[in-house]
Design an enzyme around this catalytic site. Structure first.
Site, PDB file in Angstrom:
ATOM      1  N   ASP A  20       1.229  -0.557   0.027  1.00  0.00           N
ATOM      2  CA  ASP A  20       0.050   0.211  -0.159  1.00  0.00           C
ATOM      3  C   ASP A  20       0.578   1.280  -0.287  1.00  0.00           C
ATOM      4  O   ASP A  20       1.585   1.355   0.731  1.00  0.00           O
ATOM      5  CB  ASP A  20      -0.857  -0.098   1.211  1.00  0.00           C
ATOM      6  CG  ASP A  20      -1.593   1.027   1.109  1.00  0.00           C
ATOM      7  OD1 ASP A  20      -1.989   1.851   0.682  1.00  0.00           O
ATOM      8  OD2 ASP A  20      -1.493   1.733   2.813  1.00  0.00           O
ATOM      9  N   ASN A  22      -0.743   4.371  -0.702  1.00  0.00           N
ATOM     10  CA  ASN A  22      -1.835   5.511  -0.699  1.00  0.00           C
ATOM     11  C   ASN A  22      -1.810   5.956   0.881  1.00  0.00           C
ATOM     12  O   ASN A  22      -3.103   6.657   1.149  1.00  0.00           O
ATOM     13  CB  ASN A  22      -2.142   5.863  -1.715  1.00  0.00           C
ATOM     14  CG  ASN A  22      -3.734   5.386  -1.592  1.00  0.00           C
ATOM     15  OD1 ASN A  22      -3.274   4.112  -0.485  1.00  0.00           O
ATOM     16  ND2 ASN A  22      -4.391   5.235  -1.783  1.00  0.00           N
ATOM     17  N   ASP A  28      -1.476  -1.837  -3.933  1.00  0.00           N
ATOM     18  CA  ASP A  28      -2.271  -0.696  -4.735  1.00  0.00           C
ATOM     19  C   ASP A  28      -1.196  -0.869  -6.224  1.00  0.00           C
ATOM     20  O   ASP A  28      -0.246  -1.397  -5.782  1.00  0.00           O
ATOM     21  CB  ASP A  28      -2.388   0.615  -4.577  1.00  0.00           C
ATOM     22  CG  ASP A  28      -1.503   1.727  -3.573  1.00  0.00           C
ATOM     23  OD1 ASP A  28      -0.110   1.192  -4.171  1.00  0.00           O
ATOM     24  OD2 ASP A  28      -1.529   1.868  -2.514  1.00  0.00           O
ATOM     25  N   ASP A  97      -5.430 -11.383 -14.756  1.00  0.00           N
ATOM     26  CA  ASP A  97      -6.439 -12.307 -14.298  1.00  0.00           C
ATOM     27  C   ASP A  97      -7.670 -11.544 -14.706  1.00  0.00           C
ATOM     28  O   ASP A  97      -8.422 -10.053 -14.706  1.00  0.00           O
ATOM     29  CB  ASP A  97      -7.257 -12.571 -12.630  1.00  0.00           C
ATOM     30  CG  ASP A  97      -7.298 -13.223 -12.363  1.00  0.00           C
ATOM     31  OD1 ASP A  97      -8.077 -14.314 -13.302  1.00  0.00           O
ATOM     32  OD2 ASP A  97      -7.221 -14.182 -11.408  1.00  0.00           O
ATOM     33  N   ASP A 198     -10.754 -16.781 -15.121  1.00  0.00           N
ATOM     34  CA  ASP A 198     -11.193 -17.027 -13.827  1.00  0.00           C
ATOM     35  C   ASP A 198     -12.367 -18.151 -14.826  1.00  0.00           C
ATOM     36  O   ASP A 198     -13.627 -17.740 -14.754  1.00  0.00           O
ATOM     37  CB  ASP A 198     -11.797 -15.650 -13.169  1.00  0.00           C
ATOM     38  CG  ASP A 198     -12.265 -17.030 -11.721  1.00  0.00           C
ATOM     39  OD1 ASP A 198     -11.061 -17.819 -10.739  1.00  0.00           O
ATOM     40  OD2 ASP A 198     -13.591 -16.478 -11.256  1.00  0.00           O
ATOM     41  N   GLU A 255      -8.491 -21.189 -15.658  1.00  0.00           N
ATOM     42  CA  GLU A 255      -9.222 -21.788 -14.111  1.00  0.00           C
ATOM     43  C   GLU A 255     -10.134 -23.005 -14.250  1.00  0.00           C
ATOM     44  O   GLU A 255     -11.238 -22.686 -15.042  1.00  0.00           O
ATOM     45  CB  GLU A 255      -9.229 -20.914 -13.433  1.00  0.00           C
ATOM     46  CG  GLU A 255     -10.013 -22.168 -12.116  1.00  0.00           C
ATOM     47  CD  GLU A 255     -10.226 -20.348 -11.170  1.00  0.00           C
ATOM     48  OE1 GLU A 255     -10.385 -21.006 -10.000  1.00  0.00           O
ATOM     49  OE2 GLU A 255     -11.182 -19.887 -11.188  1.00  0.00           O
ATOM     50  N   HIS A 328      -4.421 -17.610  -4.906  1.00  0.00           N
ATOM     51  CA  HIS A 328      -5.700 -16.667  -3.600  1.00  0.00           C
ATOM     52  C   HIS A 328      -6.830 -17.755  -3.187  1.00  0.00           C
ATOM     53  O   HIS A 328      -7.520 -17.526  -2.514  1.00  0.00           O
ATOM     54  CB  HIS A 328      -5.939 -15.587  -4.405  1.00  0.00           C
ATOM     55  CG  HIS A 328      -6.560 -15.811  -6.145  1.00  0.00           C
ATOM     56  ND1 HIS A 328      -6.443 -16.899  -7.210  1.00  0.00           N
ATOM     57  CD2 HIS A 328      -8.317 -16.058  -6.067  1.00  0.00           C
ATOM     58  CE1 HIS A 328      -7.470 -16.473  -8.032  1.00  0.00           C
ATOM     59  NE2 HIS A 328      -7.666 -16.297  -6.957  1.00  0.00           N
ATOM     60  N   ASP A 329      -6.919 -18.693  -4.140  1.00  0.00           N
ATOM     61  CA  ASP A 329      -8.098 -19.675  -3.565  1.00  0.00           C
ATOM     62  C   ASP A 329      -7.838 -21.237  -2.883  1.00  0.00           C
ATOM     63  O   ASP A 329      -8.225 -22.278  -2.173  1.00  0.00           O
ATOM     64  CB  ASP A 329      -8.478 -20.158  -4.837  1.00  0.00           C
ATOM     65  CG  ASP A 329      -9.612 -19.788  -4.889  1.00  0.00           C
ATOM     66  OD1 ASP A 329     -10.659 -18.637  -4.522  1.00  0.00           O
ATOM     67  OD2 ASP A 329      -9.969 -19.281  -6.558  1.00  0.00           O
TER      68      ASP A 329
END
Length: 563
Positions: A20, A22, A28, A97, A198, A255, A328-329
């Protein structure tokens, strides 16, 4: 055939958790730009980003409300254009993605679609009047609850196999397909080098909408077979390949849940003209017991070798494969497949050795290179995944599962374990942000972080760097044959990667005991040289017989005489 996406090492970034800049507690695009030199130094060639399109974040970006814009928390289009410029300046590629199975319910298409039954966008989604005063059938959602949501405006139900705020697109509509193809071209023109689509194998559904079979007390039944890997999906993918991916440069990844090395050919076979790679789920539940909160010992032969070697031993005509153990899954690699306490470094580097010495494109998930772990002390309120709270209603509030067992199951299986902020240093919030992060930092960041590992020659991070360079400098580890040895050994995974007579011998002890590696008598080696190990070793060790230490990994360069 040689390709940039075969020879590169990829790094997956869950953008909101990376860096991050900001001060809003959310990662970001500028944070990625800030860390590009770190990635380049690690040896990364390809950066793969989770969704960055504009989204209300019901599912952390997998619910897109504008395909042509950037998520507000991540920055603006100018930040994305700068990111591409900086990546390409360093000789790196970018994979984006993209979610094309569904949109957010806040997407303009769906806003229009729900206005009336004769709206021009009505058939961009899947609507049904229902039956007997209720939903069309008993299909469930992957995120819990029914897959159907009643919309009061028209009195009809729309299909959502994920969150109710993520209505499924109707791929039978040719206008919708043209819109999607135009959108992909837009990002290609921006300089995107490839795409990971995805849930691409869910694009087609069974429009007869039969009830799902109820098994083992399921609430909604076995609905998956009606929404996954149906024949017409291949027509849609072929159309995208033919009309959009026709320059023989961009990589097209899908995926594909429910697909393994046995049948991935139907998507990646060279004569199929569909996907270049499939992201499968073979490693997703290894070690899982009958329930989420129960563990069972990993069976090296059945759980690991049968799957990993299965992908390795496919004929080249069946297609290329990605090498990844976490994303991430899933949950953190070292927590699921290794030992993240007593043998944290040893098991993390052992797993890295497997990933980076096999055939395929390695996708390192952010933080794996420092051995980030599951968030073992999370409380229910620390989780952010929408599925956690939907399934809490289905299981805990109905009395099917105790809250204690449910929380233990989350510690093992929740996707949020792999979404905690990147641990850059031991400062406030692990150096991720000056503000309170969108999801709590793992409390072990004081001892597991990039800064400390950069200073430690024997760290997990520096092991990754050495291993990546070995892979890059030796085509045997990219394109070479895979010859498995000692297949039935239930503690040691060993194999040879060979191009002609030049080869590498890889030996790993997958557990915490001290098994003995014995080189099969029919394999004759010469010019043996140890190039990497996660323990101190004597290069003069008798390679024919080695007593291995817990989670030990060794990589030898050899000349293969006979096999």
């Amino acid at each position: 055939m040689n390709k940039w996406w075969k020879e590169g090492v990829a790094y997956q970034i869950y953008v909101r958790s990376f860096k991050d800049t900001n001060g809003d507690g959310v990662g970001d695009l500028k944070g990625i730009i800030e860390k590009l030199d770190y990635l380049k130094d690690l040896g990364i060639d390809i950066v793969y980003l989770n969704p960055i399109n504009k989204s209300p974040n019901d599912d952390n970006g997998y619910d897109i409300s504008d395909y042509y814009d950037i998520m507000d928390e991540f920055g603006g289009m100018h930040d994305f254009e700068l990111l591409i410029e900086e990546l390409h300046k360093r000789g790196m590629k970018i994979i984006m993605d993209m979610v094309i199975n569904h949109t957010s319910d806040e997407h303009p298409w769906f806003v229009e679609s729900r206005k009336s039954k004769d709206n021009p966008y009505r058939d961009y989604y899947i609507w049904h009047p229902g039956k007997n005063g209720g939903p069309p059938n008993n299909w469930g959602s992957f995120f819990g609850g029914s897959a159907w949501e009643l919309d009061d405006t028209t009195g009809e139900y729309y299909l959502h196999i994920f969150s109710k705020k993520m209505p499924d697109l109707n791929w039978r509509n040719p206008k919708l397909r043209e819109e999607i193809k135009d959108m992909i071209r837009f990002w290609m023109e921006k300089g995107v080098d490839g795409f990971r689509f995805d849930a691409i194998n869910h694009l087609e559904k069974n429009f007869d909408f039969p009830d799902a079979e109820i098994k083992n007390g399921q609430i909604y039944g076995d609905f998956i077979k009606h929404v996954q890997n149906l024949p017409k999906v291949h027509d849609y993918i072929k159309e995208i390949r033919r009309d959009v991916f026709n320059r023989d440069y961009h990589v097209l990844i899908g995926e594909t849940g429910g697909i393994s090395y046995h049948n991935a050919y139907i998507y990646t076979g060279l004569d199929r003209q569909e996907l270049d790679m499939t992201f499968h789920f073979d490693m997703h539940s290894v070690g899982r017991g009958e329930n989420d909160w129960e563990r069972k010992r990993i069976d090296l032969v059945k759980d690991i070798k049968e799957k990993m070697s299965g992908w390795q031993l496919r004929d080249e005509g069946q297609g290329w494969c990605p090498l990844f153990y976490s994303n991430h899954d899933t949950t953190r690699t070292v927590s699921r497949l290794g030992n993240d306490s007593r043998y944290h470094r040893e098991s993390a580097t052992m797993l890295a050795t497997l990933q980076l010495t096999q055939k395929g494109t390695p996708f390192i998930y952010y933080g794996d290179e420092i051995g980030m772990t599951n968030a073992w002390d999370y409380k229910l309120e620390d989780y952010r995944d929408v599925a956690v709270f939907n399934k809490y209603k289905d299981f805990v509030e109905t009395g099917l599962v105790s809250e204690e067992d449910y929380l233990k199951g989350l510690h093992y299986m929740s996707r949020d374990n792999s979404r905690t902020p990147m641990q850059w240093n031991d400062d406030k919030n692990a150096g991720f942000s000056e503000a309170e992060p969108w999801i709590r930092v793992n409390t072990n960041y004081k001892t597991i972080n990039v800064e400390s590992q950069l200073k430690d020659e024997n760290s997990i991070l520096n092991y990754y760097k050495k291993l990546i360079q070995i892979r890059k400098n030796n085509k045997e580890l990219i394109y070479g044959d895979f010859i498995e040895i000692n297949r039935e050994h239930d503690e040691i995974y060993s194999y040879i990667r060979r191009m002609e007579d030049s080869a590498f011998l890889v030996i790993v002890n997958f557990f915490d005991k001290n098994p003995e590696f014995i080189l099969p008598g029919d394999i004759k080696l010469n010019d043996v040289k140890l190039v990497l190990s996660n323990y101190e070793c004597d290069d003069a060790d008798n390679i024919k017989k080695i007593k291995l230490r817990p989670y030990e990994a060794r990589v030898y360069r050899v000349r293969l005489l006979t096999c």
